[in-house]
Scaffold this motif. Structure first.
Motif, PDB file in Angstrom:
ATOM      1  N   GLY A   3      -3.283   1.054 -13.427  1.00  0.00           N
ATOM      2  CA  GLY A   3      -3.425   2.215 -12.568  1.00  0.00           C
ATOM      3  C   GLY A   3      -4.650   2.190 -11.675  1.00  0.00           C
ATOM      4  N   ARG A   4      -5.415   1.123 -11.739  1.00  0.00           N
ATOM      5  CA  ARG A   4      -6.639   0.994 -10.933  1.00  0.00           C
ATOM      6  C   ARG A   4      -6.437  -0.026  -9.819  1.00  0.00           C
ATOM      7  NH1 ARG A   4     -11.766  -2.537 -12.863  1.00  0.00           N
ATOM      8  NH2 ARG A   4     -13.085  -2.274 -11.004  1.00  0.00           N
ATOM      9  N   GLU A  31      -1.690   3.935   6.982  1.00  0.00           N
ATOM     10  CA  GLU A  31      -0.249   3.903   7.233  1.00  0.00           C
ATOM     11  C   GLU A  31       0.036   3.542   8.688  1.00  0.00           C
ATOM     12  OE1 GLU A  31       2.666   4.430   5.740  1.00  0.00           O
ATOM     13  OE2 GLU A  31       2.044   4.842   3.682  1.00  0.00           O
ATOM     14  N   GLU A  56      -3.182  -3.958  -8.245  1.00  0.00           N
ATOM     15  CA  GLU A  56      -3.305  -2.876  -9.219  1.00  0.00           C
ATOM     16  C   GLU A  56      -3.228  -3.403 -10.637  1.00  0.00           C
ATOM     17  OE1 GLU A  56      -1.420   1.571  -9.645  1.00  0.00           O
ATOM     18  OE2 GLU A  56      -0.016  -0.088  -9.431  1.00  0.00           O
ATOM     19  N   TYR A  86       0.825  -1.215   0.000  1.00  0.00           N
ATOM     20  CA  TYR A  86       0.000   0.000   0.000  1.00  0.00           C
ATOM     21  C   TYR A  86       0.859   1.264   0.000  1.00  0.00           C
ATOM     22  CZ  TYR A  86      -2.909   3.701   2.034  1.00  0.00           C
ATOM     23  OH  TYR A  86      -3.546   4.883   2.293  1.00  0.00           O
ATOM     24  N   GLN A  87       0.376   2.264  -0.743  1.00  0.00           N
ATOM     25  CA  GLN A  87       0.989   3.587  -0.754  1.00  0.00           C
ATOM     26  C   GLN A  87      -0.091   4.630  -0.457  1.00  0.00           C
ATOM     27  OE1 GLN A  87       3.025   4.167  -4.493  1.00  0.00           O
ATOM     28  NE2 GLN A  87       4.057   2.169  -4.383  1.00  0.00           N
ATOM     29  N   ASN A  88       0.325   5.796   0.001  1.00  0.00           N
ATOM     30  CA  ASN A  88      -0.645   6.833   0.380  1.00  0.00           C
ATOM     31  C   ASN A  88      -1.598   7.209  -0.752  1.00  0.00           C
ATOM     32  OD1 ASN A  88       0.014   7.221   3.101  1.00  0.00           O
ATOM     33  ND2 ASN A  88       1.716   8.594   2.601  1.00  0.00           N
ATOM     34  N   ARG A  89      -1.131   7.123  -1.966  1.00  0.00           N
ATOM     35  CA  ARG A  89      -1.984   7.489  -3.095  1.00  0.00           C
ATOM     36  C   ARG A  89      -3.143   6.515  -3.299  1.00  0.00           C
ATOM     37  NH1 ARG A  89      -0.241   4.394  -7.689  1.00  0.00           N
ATOM     38  NH2 ARG A  89       1.844   3.460  -7.411  1.00  0.00           N
ATOM     39  N   ASP A  90      -3.099   5.362  -2.616  1.00  0.00           N
ATOM     40  CA  ASP A  90      -4.173   4.369  -2.735  1.00  0.00           C
ATOM     41  C   ASP A  90      -5.320   4.627  -1.756  1.00  0.00           C
ATOM     42  OD1 ASP A  90      -2.509   2.900  -4.555  1.00  0.00           O
ATOM     43  OD2 ASP A  90      -1.464   2.016  -2.825  1.00  0.00           O
ATOM     44  N   TYR A  91      -5.169   5.624  -0.900  1.00  0.00           N
ATOM     45  CA  TYR A  91      -6.079   5.814   0.233  1.00  0.00           C
ATOM     46  C   TYR A  91      -7.557   5.849  -0.177  1.00  0.00           C
ATOM     47  CZ  TYR A  91      -8.000   7.955   4.490  1.00  0.00           C
ATOM     48  OH  TYR A  91      -8.737   8.236   5.611  1.00  0.00           O
ATOM     49  N   ASN A  92      -7.925   6.728  -1.070  1.00  0.00           N
ATOM     50  CA  ASN A  92      -9.335   6.868  -1.455  1.00  0.00           C
ATOM     51  C   ASN A  92      -9.855   5.614  -2.153  1.00  0.00           C
ATOM     52  OD1 ASN A  92      -9.605   9.472  -0.397  1.00  0.00           O
ATOM     53  ND2 ASN A  92      -8.891  10.431  -2.297  1.00  0.00           N
TER      54      ASN A  92
END
Length: 219
Positions: free
Chosen positions: A116-117, A98, A113, A9-15
């Protein structure tokens, strides 16, 4: 060859993660509604309600319309319960993914992923004050990408993670109506170890329960 990638997981995956979780949970509303309508006690309540309304009004049409209103109200109550559960989870571990999953060496969170999805996810956490048990949480796969081995691959990722850190048991909870999930877990070697009634009005009325599964990790 798989057209997807499992990564940390990365922060950009949050939503995307929060949305995937919510969509997956709310999908269970129709199945839960069907389960409730099949219960003899629920059918008895509806029958008594219909007869009472018929005796009071003397009109079959008005009684049927009133019964439909009762049914609609019950479904809204059920929908509200699911939304409350989603909101609770999104205010707990999914509020700060996180911190909940990436801040410790004995917890982690992965997403699947493709193009990009984000189409899948799973997390693991160690049980407080235990060096033996790890918990699998938030397993979800997008509806249009199921039956492609993604959920199985995510479970295997969690199982390998727990094994590498010396844990002996990987535990999880699922609802009684998630039959496809039950089959997946049992196929992977999980065993059902507990069955608990959901502590809510609907749960107690319908004997709706959550099941606990455990996987015994071999060295």
């Amino acid at each position: 060859m798989a057209d997807y990638t499992i990564r940390v997981y990365q922060n950009r995956d949050y939503n995307a993660v929060r949305m995937l979780f919510a969509e997956g949970m709310l999908e269970h509303i129709p199945a839960t509604c069907t389960y409730l309508l099949k219960l003899p006690r629920a059918q008895f309540v509806l029958f008594i309600s219909f007869i009472t309304l018929l005796l009071i009004s003397g009109s079959y049409l008005l009684s049927l319309v009133s019964l439909a209103v009762v049914f609609t109200g019950g479904r809204r109550l059920l929908t509200s319960e699911y939304h409350k559960y989603v909101d609770t989870c999104q205010r707990e571990d999914l509020l700060d993914i996180e911190e909940s999953y990436m801040a410790s060496n004995n917890s982690s969170f992965w997403v699947v992923e493709t193009g990009g999805r984000v189409i899948g996810m799973v997390g693991v956490q160690s049980v407080p004050r235990s060096s033996q048990v790890m918990v699998l949480k938030r397993l979800s796969v997008a509806k249009d990408r199921r039956h492609q081995g993604i959920a199985s691959a995510l479970c295997q990722k969690a199982m390998d993670f727990a094994r590498q850190r010396g844990y002996k048991v990987l535990s999880l909870e699922t609802s009684m109506i998630q039959f496809a999930a039950h089959k997946l877990y049992e196929k992977l070697g999980f065993e059902k170890t507990d069955d608990k009634i959901v502590p809510s009005l609907i749960g107690r009325f319908s004997n709706f329960s959550t099941l606990t599964y455990e996987y015994r990790i071999k060295d």
